[in-house]
Design a protein around this motif. Sequence first.
Motif, short mmCIF file in Angstrom:
data_model
loop_
_atom_site.label_atom_id
_atom_site.label_comp_id
_atom_site.label_asym_id
_atom_site.label_seq_id
_atom_site.Cartn_x
_atom_site.Cartn_y
_atom_site.Cartn_z
N ASP A 220 37.05 40.84 39.18
CA ASP A 220 36.64 41.54 37.96
C ASP A 220 35.13 41.46 37.73
N ASN A 222 31.35 42.17 38.87
CA ASN A 222 30.49 43.01 39.71
C ASN A 222 29.06 42.48 39.59
N GLN A 224 26.55 43.28 41.44
CA GLN A 224 25.55 44.32 41.67
C GLN A 224 25.13 44.98 40.35
N LYS A 225 26.12 45.20 39.47
CA LYS A 225 25.82 45.86 38.19
C LYS A 225 25.77 44.89 37.02
N ASN A 226 26.02 43.61 37.29
CA ASN A 226 26.08 42.60 36.21
C ASN A 226 27.09 43.00 35.13
N ARG A 229 34.75 43.02 34.06
CA ARG A 229 35.88 43.74 33.48
C ARG A 229 36.82 42.74 32.81
N SER A 254 34.68 46.81 29.73
CA SER A 254 33.69 46.29 30.67
C SER A 254 32.52 45.76 29.86
N ASP A 286 39.35 37.20 45.78
CA ASP A 286 39.08 38.03 44.60
C ASP A 286 40.10 37.84 43.48
#
Length: 384
Positions: A220, A222, A224-226, A229, A254, A286
Motif C-alpha cells: 500500500d 508508494n 516513488q509518489k510518497n 493507500r 490515498s 508486499d
Amino acid sequence: MTGHVRRRGGSSWEIKFELGADPLTGKRRIRYVAFKGTKRAAELELARLVAQNAAGEGVDPSKSTVAEFIERWERDWATANVGPKTLERYRQLLRLYVRPRIGAVRIQKLRAVHLNEVYSTLLRSGGQDGAALSARSVGHVHRVLHRALGHAATWGVVSQNVASLVAPPPVPDEEIKILTEDQIGAILRHLEGRTLRPIVSFLLGTGARRGEALAIRWGDVNFQKNVVRIERSLEQTKGSLRVKSPKTKNGRRSVTVSPWLAAELRSHRARQDERRLALGMGRAPDDSPVFAGWNGEFRSPSRLSHDFAAAMDALNIDCTLHGLRHTHVSQLIAAGLDVLTISRRIGHASPAITLNVYSHMFSNTDTRAADIMEATFAKIRGTE
C-alpha cells in the motif's frame, strides 16, 4: 390471516387466529383470546383482531421476558447484521447493565419508567465496584436498547419502542487533547530506536486511525509518489484479530506523506528487513503489515495502546493514540487548510463531521478572516 370462534361454556368463547410466521424463527404463530358475549359479537371481535394484525397494529401475546427477547435478538439478528466488534460490545452492555436490572420484566410490560430507572441507577452506581457509570456509557446502553426494542416493535412483539420515549443522559463536552510542538519533539526523541516510533510518526503525519495504520501493508506504500493507500482496518475482538473494510467509502483513501515521514518509513522497512533476515524469514513481502509484530503478523491494537500509554506516563504527557489524530488535524487547521481537504485526508464520511468535531479549532481562524477583509477594504480605499 384465518381464525375461528369456539364456545368454552355459557357466553364464553375462545377466539383463535393466525399471526403469521415468527420473524425470528419462521415458525407459525397462533393467538388465543378469551371473549364473553354472544357468538355474533365474538365473530365480530375475531374479524376486528384479524384486520388489526393485518394492518400491523397487533401485538404478539408472547410472555417472553426482556432477557429472553434479547437472547433471540442477539442470536437471530445481531449476529448476522453487525460486525464482531459491535456484537461483542452489544453483548457486554446487555449482559452487564440490562439483564441484571430489567431482564426478568415481561417485554410487553416494559415501560419508559423502567428505562429511566435503569439509567438513573447506572449513573449513580452502575460502574465497577459500585462507582458511577459515565453518561457516555449509559448512552451506549440506551442506543443498544433502542435498537433491540425497535426491532421488537417492528416484529409485532410489542406495540411501541419504549426506548424512543426516553432520552439518554446528556454527555458533557470533552476537551480534545492535542500535543504541542515541544511535546511532539519530546515523544519522538523518547521513542527513538523503539518499535513504537514508526507508527507514532505515521499517526502524527497522516491522522490515520489506529486500526487503519495497523492494517496497512507494504504493497500500500508508494515510495516513488510518497503516497499511502488506506483501504482496510484491523479490528480486535476477544481472542481474535480481523481485517475489515472501512465503514464508509470515504474511509478508502490515498494519503500523501511528507518527505520526512517517507524517510521514516524507509528506515523502518530497512530495520524490519534486517530483523526478518536475522530470523530467517526473508525480506518483508508486499502483503506483510508495515507495522507488524516481531513475528511478522499483525500487531494487537490493544497492546499498541497499552504500550503508548506507558510511554506517555513515563513522559508525564496526557495523550492517547487517538490524540495523535487530533493533533494532526489541529496542525492542518492552524495552517489554514480547507475543511474539505482535511475531511478527505482523515477519512470522515463528510466535511460536516469534521466541522462538528473540530469546530472550536476553526473558530480560531476568525481573526485571519478579519485581516483578509481589512486588506480588501484597504485596496478599495486606494482606488477611491
